[in-house]
Design a protein around this motif. Structure first.
Motif, mmCIF file in Angstrom:
data_model
loop_
_atom_site.group_PDB
_atom_site.id
_atom_site.type_symbol
_atom_site.label_atom_id
_atom_site.label_comp_id
_atom_site.label_asym_id
_atom_site.label_seq_id
_atom_site.Cartn_x
_atom_site.Cartn_y
_atom_site.Cartn_z
ATOM 1 N N GLU A 88 0.816 -1.210 0.000
ATOM 2 C CA GLU A 88 0.000 0.000 0.000
ATOM 3 C C GLU A 88 0.855 1.269 0.000
ATOM 4 N N MET A 89 1.977 1.216 0.680
ATOM 5 C CA MET A 89 2.840 2.398 0.740
ATOM 6 C C MET A 89 3.523 2.692 -0.591
ATOM 7 N N ILE A 90 3.852 1.647 -1.353
ATOM 8 C CA ILE A 90 4.569 1.873 -2.610
ATOM 9 C C ILE A 90 3.664 1.882 -3.841
ATOM 10 N N SER A 91 2.397 1.528 -3.640
ATOM 11 C CA SER A 91 1.464 1.490 -4.760
ATOM 12 C C SER A 91 1.229 2.899 -5.311
ATOM 13 N N GLU A 92 1.148 2.984 -6.614
ATOM 14 C CA GLU A 92 0.901 4.281 -7.251
ATOM 15 C C GLU A 92 -0.547 4.435 -7.676
ATOM 16 N N ARG A 93 -1.378 3.459 -7.338
ATOM 17 C CA ARG A 93 -2.801 3.577 -7.668
ATOM 18 C C ARG A 93 -3.434 4.646 -6.808
ATOM 19 N N ALA A 94 -4.423 5.339 -7.402
ATOM 20 C CA ALA A 94 -5.105 6.407 -6.651
ATOM 21 C C ALA A 94 -6.187 5.831 -5.786
#
Length: 119
Positions: free
Chosen positions: A113-119
């Protein structure tokens, strides 16, 4: 366990559950750290907690038209036997191994979750 802290943990877990973010996970962490319960007992209590909280959250989602039965049925049909089998396996595991696996999953999900780039 302290009834005031227990109620506050339930309140926080309820908020997370209402958002669909896994309030039971927070409850398990609280019960094992603060409450001194075994991993197995905390998971069992979390499952009991989940039933009424999920029903309450589901009612709100249904009212807003955000719960589609057709989409849920296949997930439920696959999830029920998988959950039963996983619970059977979890109860057969040593509590320490189960706790470490639980912690590893939480860390992995948190990092994702911390590295995800999804909005």
């Amino acid at each position: 366990m302290n009834p005031l802290w227990d109620a506050l943990a339930g309140l926080a877990a309820g908020v997370l559950s209402g958002f669909g973010l896994g309030g039971g996970t927070l409850l398990i962490l609280y019960m094992t750290w603060r409450g001194g319960l075994s991993q197995h007992a905390a998971q069992g209590i979390s499952l009991l907690y989940f039933i009424p909280c999920a029903a309450g959250a589901l009612a709100g989602h249904i009212r807003k038209g955000q719960a589609e039965l057709r989409a849920a049925v296949p997930a439920v049909l696959g999830g029920l036997p998988a959950a039963a089998l996983a619970a059977w396996c979890a109860l057969a595991l040593d509590g320490g191994i189960l706790r470490k696996g639980f912690g590893a999953v939480i860390i992995a999900v948190g990092l994702r979750e911390m590295i995800s780039e999804r909005a």
